[in-house]
Design an enzyme around this catalytic site. Structure first.
Site, PDB file in Angstrom:
ATOM      1  N   ARG A  47       2.234 -43.457  80.488  1.00 18.79           N
ATOM      2  CA  ARG A  47       0.883 -43.195  79.993  1.00 18.79           C
ATOM      3  C   ARG A  47       0.374 -41.930  80.678  1.00 18.79           C
ATOM      4  NH1 ARG A  47      -0.337 -42.783  84.538  1.00 18.79           N
ATOM      5  NH2 ARG A  47      -2.515 -42.701  83.956  1.00 18.79           N
ATOM      6  N   GLY A  48      -0.772 -41.448  80.207  1.00 19.46           N
ATOM      7  CA  GLY A  48      -1.260 -40.144  80.625  1.00 19.46           C
ATOM      8  C   GLY A  48      -0.913 -39.139  79.544  1.00 19.46           C
ATOM      9  N   ALA A  49      -1.913 -38.392  79.077  1.00 22.68           N
ATOM     10  CA  ALA A  49      -1.708 -37.521  77.916  1.00 22.68           C
ATOM     11  C   ALA A  49      -0.536 -36.547  78.078  1.00 22.68           C
ATOM     12  CB  ALA A  49      -3.009 -36.775  77.594  1.00 22.68           C
ATOM     13  N   ARG A  90      -0.054 -43.799  69.765  1.00 21.02           N
ATOM     14  CA  ARG A  90      -1.366 -43.796  70.410  1.00 21.02           C
ATOM     15  C   ARG A  90      -2.198 -42.675  69.777  1.00 21.02           C
ATOM     16  NH1 ARG A  90      -1.946 -44.791  76.567  1.00 21.02           N
ATOM     17  NH2 ARG A  90      -3.784 -45.814  75.695  1.00 21.02           N
ATOM     18  N   GLN A 197      -5.353 -48.730  86.215  1.00 25.53           N
ATOM     19  CA  GLN A 197      -4.520 -47.564  86.532  1.00 25.53           C
ATOM     20  C   GLN A 197      -4.926 -46.921  87.853  1.00 25.53           C
ATOM     21  OE1 GLN A 197      -5.973 -48.141  83.562  1.00 25.53           O
ATOM     22  NE2 GLN A 197      -4.789 -47.324  81.843  1.00 25.53           N
ATOM     23  N   ASP A 238      -7.703 -36.945  77.720  1.00 23.93           N
ATOM     24  CA  ASP A 238      -6.692 -37.169  76.692  1.00 23.93           C
ATOM     25  C   ASP A 238      -6.912 -36.273  75.484  1.00 23.93           C
ATOM     26  OD1 ASP A 238      -4.924 -39.880  77.214  1.00 23.93           O
ATOM     27  OD2 ASP A 238      -6.794 -39.822  78.332  1.00 23.93           O
ATOM     28  N   LYS A 249     -10.199 -42.022  79.651  1.00 25.57           N
ATOM     29  CA  LYS A 249     -10.141 -43.474  79.820  1.00 25.57           C
ATOM     30  C   LYS A 249     -11.535 -44.097  79.785  1.00 25.57           C
ATOM     31  CE  LYS A 249      -7.183 -45.373  79.978  1.00 25.57           C
ATOM     32  NZ  LYS A 249      -6.552 -45.966  78.778  1.00 25.57           N
TER      33      LYS A 249
END
Length: 345
Positions: A47-49, A90, A197, A238, A249
């Site tokens: 995860r994480g753009a 996503r 997270q 993101d 987030k």
């Protein structure tokens, strides 16, 4: 740079750090098929753009190597379902589409090549995208380092760290560089419900790097800001759009409002790959909704009554008026200046 990598390429195989298991276990998922990578993006193993943009590039490379196309045109056609599958994983983070656009442009511009050569080019492009991200993050860190004064305390949210990127992180890049330069500072990490997270990943990676980090419940941030215990906030993004609105987030918006109320600068670390100039305002950013179980359970333990209704937005939008500045690899900009940026292609 931290030793732990969110994603790596070894022996013609993609390995993804399963971040769902952190901080208890460090395990890598072996991915030899693009669907395994798509699944890892969907279930938050990665995860994480920036990191999921990199994973997308690797998924395209893995898919292309497995296809038995007789021509480059046929390969491009056969990859279309792969592109669509990845885009659907996503919807909020723009980096997935950015990576796919880049791969599609590469293929379109080289359809006259033999298919074997085109496959090599796709693989090399995935390597390039991965390596570029590390350098981009380091440049963001070099610009943001100006805000790290001796003895300062910074608050961050979610994880925009090395494990959300190819390396260094976006919001954490200046932290690693400040540490290297011997600047003394403290980090306050918000836990970041519902998937934690901040607690599981940001606290883990900063502690591993020897950075002075303190974990708080998300609802403690306002009290610390009111007491004057925070010098500035820095978060990732993101998707940042033309008017300077920022999707990040869920809970980022709340933190930005608290910072504004308490006259604390609120900075956004944004690689240009996360900037989407095609969307005029944050109201038009698609916001992902995730499973109710993320809210009603923690690591499989139920914390809410059976059958309770749940709203679980994965992201929210911070209006540009709450953002002090946006830090990119090209420099530091006011939100109103973002629309003039020449983006990385």
């Amino acid at each position: 740079m931290p030793m732990l990598q969110s994603i790596k390429w070894e022996n013609n195989t993609v390995y993804i750090l399963d971040q769902r298991l952190l901080p208890d276990k460090v395990e890598y998922l072996k991915c030899t098929h693009y669907e395994q990578i798509a699944g890892a993006i969907e279930n938050l193993s990665i995860r994480g753009a920036p990191a999921i943009g990199i994973a997308t590039a690797w998924a395209v490379a893995v898919a292309s190597m497995s296809l038995n196309a007789s021509s480059s045109e046929e390969l491009f056609s056969d990859l279309n379902p792969v592109f669509q599958r990845l885009i659907n994983t996503r919807p909020t983070a723009i980096n997935i589409k950015w990576a796919i656009d880049r791969m599609q442009n590469l293929i379109k511009n080289n359809l006259s090549l033999p298919v074997s050569e085109l496959k090599d080019m796709i693989l090399n492009e995935a390597i390039r995208i991965h390596n570029e991200d590390i350098q981009v993050n380091k440049r963001i860190g070099e610009y943001a380092l100006a805000f790290f004064k001796e003895g300062c305390t910074v608050i961050t949210y979610c994880n925009a760290g090395a494990l959300a990127t190819g390396g260094y992180g976006t919001a954490t890049a200046p932290m690693y560089l400040a540490k290297e330069k011997g600047i003394k500072f403290k980090v306050i990490a918000c836990e970041t419900r519902p998937v934690l997270q901040g607690a599981r990943i940001t606290a883990f990676e900063l502690m591993k790097a020897g950075i002075d980090v303190t974990l708080i419940c998300d609802n403690t941030a306002g009290a610390l800001l009111r007491k004057g215990m925070i010098d500035f906030a820095i978060v990732g993004t993101d998707r940042t759009v033309r008017n300077g609105d920022v999707a990040n987030k869920i809970g980022t918006y709340s933190l930005s409002v608290l910072c504004k109320e308490n006259n604390v600068p609120f900075y956004v670390a944004a690689p240009t790959s996360s900037i989407d100039l095609s969307i005029p305002s944050g109201d038009m950013i698609p916001i992902e909704e995730r499973s109710f179980e993320e809210v009603t359970t923690i690591k499989g333990v139920k914390i809410a009554p059976e059958g309770i209704k749940v709203i679980n937005f994965a992201f929210d939008v911070t209006p540009a008026k709450y953002v002090t500045a946006i830090i990119t690899e090209k420099g530091i900009f006011k939100p109103s200046e973002i629309k003039h940026l020449r983006l990385r292609q």
